[in-house]
Design a protein around this motif. Structure first.
Motif, PDB file in Angstrom:
ATOM      1  N   LYS A  52     -65.290-108.754  -2.290  1.00  0.00           N
ATOM      2  CA  LYS A  52     -65.836-110.053  -1.531  1.00  0.00           C
ATOM      3  C   LYS A  52     -66.524-109.774  -0.034  1.00  0.00           C
ATOM      4  O   LYS A  52     -67.390-110.197   0.155  1.00  0.00           O
ATOM      5  CB  LYS A  52     -64.806-110.988  -1.330  1.00  0.00           C
ATOM      6  CG  LYS A  52     -65.467-112.544  -0.862  1.00  0.00           C
ATOM      7  CD  LYS A  52     -66.732-113.197  -1.577  1.00  0.00           C
ATOM      8  CE  LYS A  52     -67.102-114.181  -0.769  1.00  0.00           C
ATOM      9  NZ  LYS A  52     -68.419-114.879  -1.540  1.00  0.00           N
ATOM     10  N   TRP A  53     -65.614-108.876   0.491  1.00  0.00           N
ATOM     11  CA  TRP A  53     -66.016-108.547   1.756  1.00  0.00           C
ATOM     12  C   TRP A  53     -67.666-107.844   1.908  1.00  0.00           C
ATOM     13  O   TRP A  53     -68.247-108.101   2.668  1.00  0.00           O
ATOM     14  CB  TRP A  53     -65.152-107.711   2.530  1.00  0.00           C
ATOM     15  CG  TRP A  53     -65.476-107.506   4.049  1.00  0.00           C
ATOM     16  CD1 TRP A  53     -65.881-106.098   4.649  1.00  0.00           C
ATOM     17  CD2 TRP A  53     -65.485-108.384   5.074  1.00  0.00           C
ATOM     18  NE1 TRP A  53     -66.151-106.509   6.025  1.00  0.00           N
ATOM     19  CE2 TRP A  53     -66.049-107.461   6.354  1.00  0.00           C
ATOM     20  CE3 TRP A  53     -65.203-109.847   5.195  1.00  0.00           C
ATOM     21  CZ2 TRP A  53     -65.837-108.114   7.579  1.00  0.00           C
ATOM     22  CZ3 TRP A  53     -65.136-110.251   6.548  1.00  0.00           C
ATOM     23  CH2 TRP A  53     -65.571-109.554   7.598  1.00  0.00           C
ATOM     24  N   ARG A  54     -67.637-106.905   0.681  1.00  0.00           N
ATOM     25  CA  ARG A  54     -68.831-106.239   0.773  1.00  0.00           C
ATOM     26  C   ARG A  54     -69.938-107.258   0.400  1.00  0.00           C
ATOM     27  O   ARG A  54     -70.973-106.993   1.006  1.00  0.00           O
ATOM     28  CB  ARG A  54     -68.744-105.277  -0.350  1.00  0.00           C
ATOM     29  CG  ARG A  54     -69.967-104.493  -0.781  1.00  0.00           C
ATOM     30  CD  ARG A  54     -69.590-103.488  -1.861  1.00  0.00           C
ATOM     31  NE  ARG A  54     -69.124-103.816  -2.890  1.00  0.00           N
ATOM     32  CZ  ARG A  54     -69.003-103.073  -3.770  1.00  0.00           C
ATOM     33  NH1 ARG A  54     -69.354-101.583  -4.002  1.00  0.00           N
ATOM     34  NH2 ARG A  54     -68.173-103.211  -5.241  1.00  0.00           N
ATOM     35  N   ASN A  55     -69.708-108.247  -0.530  1.00  0.00           N
ATOM     36  CA  ASN A  55     -70.904-109.021  -0.668  1.00  0.00           C
ATOM     37  C   ASN A  55     -71.266-109.705   0.664  1.00  0.00           C
ATOM     38  O   ASN A  55     -72.413-110.021   0.767  1.00  0.00           O
ATOM     39  CB  ASN A  55     -70.285-110.005  -1.864  1.00  0.00           C
ATOM     40  CG  ASN A  55     -70.367-109.276  -3.225  1.00  0.00           C
ATOM     41  OD1 ASN A  55     -71.070-108.310  -3.391  1.00  0.00           O
ATOM     42  ND2 ASN A  55     -69.849-109.837  -4.153  1.00  0.00           N
ATOM     43  N   MET A  56     -70.228-110.308   1.189  1.00  0.00           N
ATOM     44  CA  MET A  56     -70.603-111.148   2.523  1.00  0.00           C
ATOM     45  C   MET A  56     -71.145-110.171   3.378  1.00  0.00           C
ATOM     46  O   MET A  56     -72.055-110.834   4.292  1.00  0.00           O
ATOM     47  CB  MET A  56     -69.184-111.815   3.287  1.00  0.00           C
ATOM     48  CG  MET A  56     -68.475-112.707   2.419  1.00  0.00           C
ATOM     49  SD  MET A  56     -66.660-112.906   2.858  1.00  0.00           S
ATOM     50  CE  MET A  56     -67.108-113.745   4.287  1.00  0.00           C
ATOM     51  N   LYS A 132     -66.159-119.202  12.917  1.00  0.00           N
ATOM     52  CA  LYS A 132     -67.529-119.331  12.995  1.00  0.00           C
ATOM     53  C   LYS A 132     -68.266-118.884  11.692  1.00  0.00           C
ATOM     54  O   LYS A 132     -67.621-117.950  10.940  1.00  0.00           O
ATOM     55  CB  LYS A 132     -68.068-118.572  14.156  1.00  0.00           C
ATOM     56  CG  LYS A 132     -67.430-119.022  15.388  1.00  0.00           C
ATOM     57  CD  LYS A 132     -67.703-118.077  16.522  1.00  0.00           C
ATOM     58  CE  LYS A 132     -69.213-118.464  17.075  1.00  0.00           C
ATOM     59  NZ  LYS A 132     -69.594-117.616  18.292  1.00  0.00           N
ATOM     60  N   GLU A 133     -69.520-119.155  11.694  1.00  0.00           N
ATOM     61  CA  GLU A 133     -70.074-118.626  10.148  1.00  0.00           C
ATOM     62  C   GLU A 133     -70.775-117.398  10.752  1.00  0.00           C
ATOM     63  O   GLU A 133     -71.530-117.475  11.491  1.00  0.00           O
ATOM     64  CB  GLU A 133     -70.961-119.649   9.741  1.00  0.00           C
ATOM     65  CG  GLU A 133     -72.302-119.874  10.466  1.00  0.00           C
ATOM     66  CD  GLU A 133     -72.030-120.806  11.530  1.00  0.00           C
ATOM     67  OE1 GLU A 133     -73.277-121.389  12.157  1.00  0.00           O
ATOM     68  OE2 GLU A 133     -70.865-120.704  11.983  1.00  0.00           O
ATOM     69  N   PRO A 134     -70.759-116.389   9.814  1.00  0.00           N
ATOM     70  CA  PRO A 134     -71.443-115.157  10.128  1.00  0.00           C
ATOM     71  C   PRO A 134     -72.807-115.108   9.812  1.00  0.00           C
ATOM     72  O   PRO A 134     -73.484-114.750  10.907  1.00  0.00           O
ATOM     73  CB  PRO A 134     -70.989-114.453   8.816  1.00  0.00           C
ATOM     74  CG  PRO A 134     -70.421-115.215   7.736  1.00  0.00           C
ATOM     75  CD  PRO A 134     -70.256-116.517   8.650  1.00  0.00           C
TER      76      PRO A 134
END
Lengths: 136, 136
Positions: A52-56, A132-134
């Motif tokens: 998931k972190w990769r996708n994000m 906060k949103e990335p």
DNA sequence: CACTAGGGTTAGGGTTCT
DNA sequence: TAGAACCCTAACCCTAGT
């Protein structure tokens, strides 16, 4: 089969970001076991967190679209992760999700959500959680 | 440009069905690489196989009653068209493929499973028997 | 043996063309 | 409008390396 496909909820994403804030990327197991945001991620494996972190990270990358772009551009963790640990600790998973259904159906909230495009729910949640949103 | 839209031939459809019979739905890559019907699908990607199977499933779905609706009803071959292995073998004149791996071609993959993953046998059975709801 | 990194594959929504 | 073929990519799997 077990899960047709479990989409990540905004709560889970927030928990993951908080975890990365605290332990840093790569410490998936530690994040998952953390007592603060761990409960939000009970239905996710350490590998799931990593994926998931990769996708994000990829989507946070400024990329038009591989449709008309070259695109060897790739990965790199946080875009603008400026959230502090204190903020992360402010997260209260139990306040935003029922502690009851741990396993069988963690997809609760957004399980049947099919809306497309940007949903303000995310932003609201981020705000509520103090994160906060990335990506804008 | 790159894709003039390649329509599926009956042979290709038969090969796809045979592949699903053998490996079960979802094993697109395996189907495509199978020495028996793979050659029929050399111009198709694993994603193409998946998409085609989806289309076939949809069209095979009964659409008589307008009252029944609501579920995605994932996968399952058409109830009426039960192509058996015999038919599958009959479909491809190319069955005389390379002598390379002529042997363990039958049950190779599924035979030495470690115990993880879905037992496709069940799914095939359900499909053949016309059972529904892959997942509740 | 457990975990992580990274490449590969699948699932499902979306888009385009007919 | 519907259906078929194809695209995009999040989610998930596999495996080597540590």
């Amino acid at each position: 089969m077990g899960a047709p496909k479990q989409k990540w909820t905004p709560e889970e994403e927030a928990a993951l970001r908080a975890g990365v804030e605290k332990y840093g990327p790569g410490k998936w197991r530690a994040i998952q076991k953390d007592s603060k945001f761990g409960p939000c991620l009970t239905s996710r494996s350490n590998v799931d967190l990593k994926d998931k972190w990769r996708n994000m990270s990829v989507s946070a990358n400024g990329l038009g679209s591989s449709r008309e772009r070259g695109k060897p551009l790739a990965l790199m963790p946080p875009p603008g992760m400026l959230t502090l640990m204190d903020d992360a600790l402010a997260i209260d998973p139990l306040a935003t999700m029922a502690p009851a259904d741990v396993k069988g159906d963690g997809a609760d909230i957004s399980s049947d959500r099919k809306s497309l495009g940007p949903r303000y729910d995310d932003m609201v949640l981020e705000a509520v959680l103090g994160l906060k949103e990335p990506y804008g």
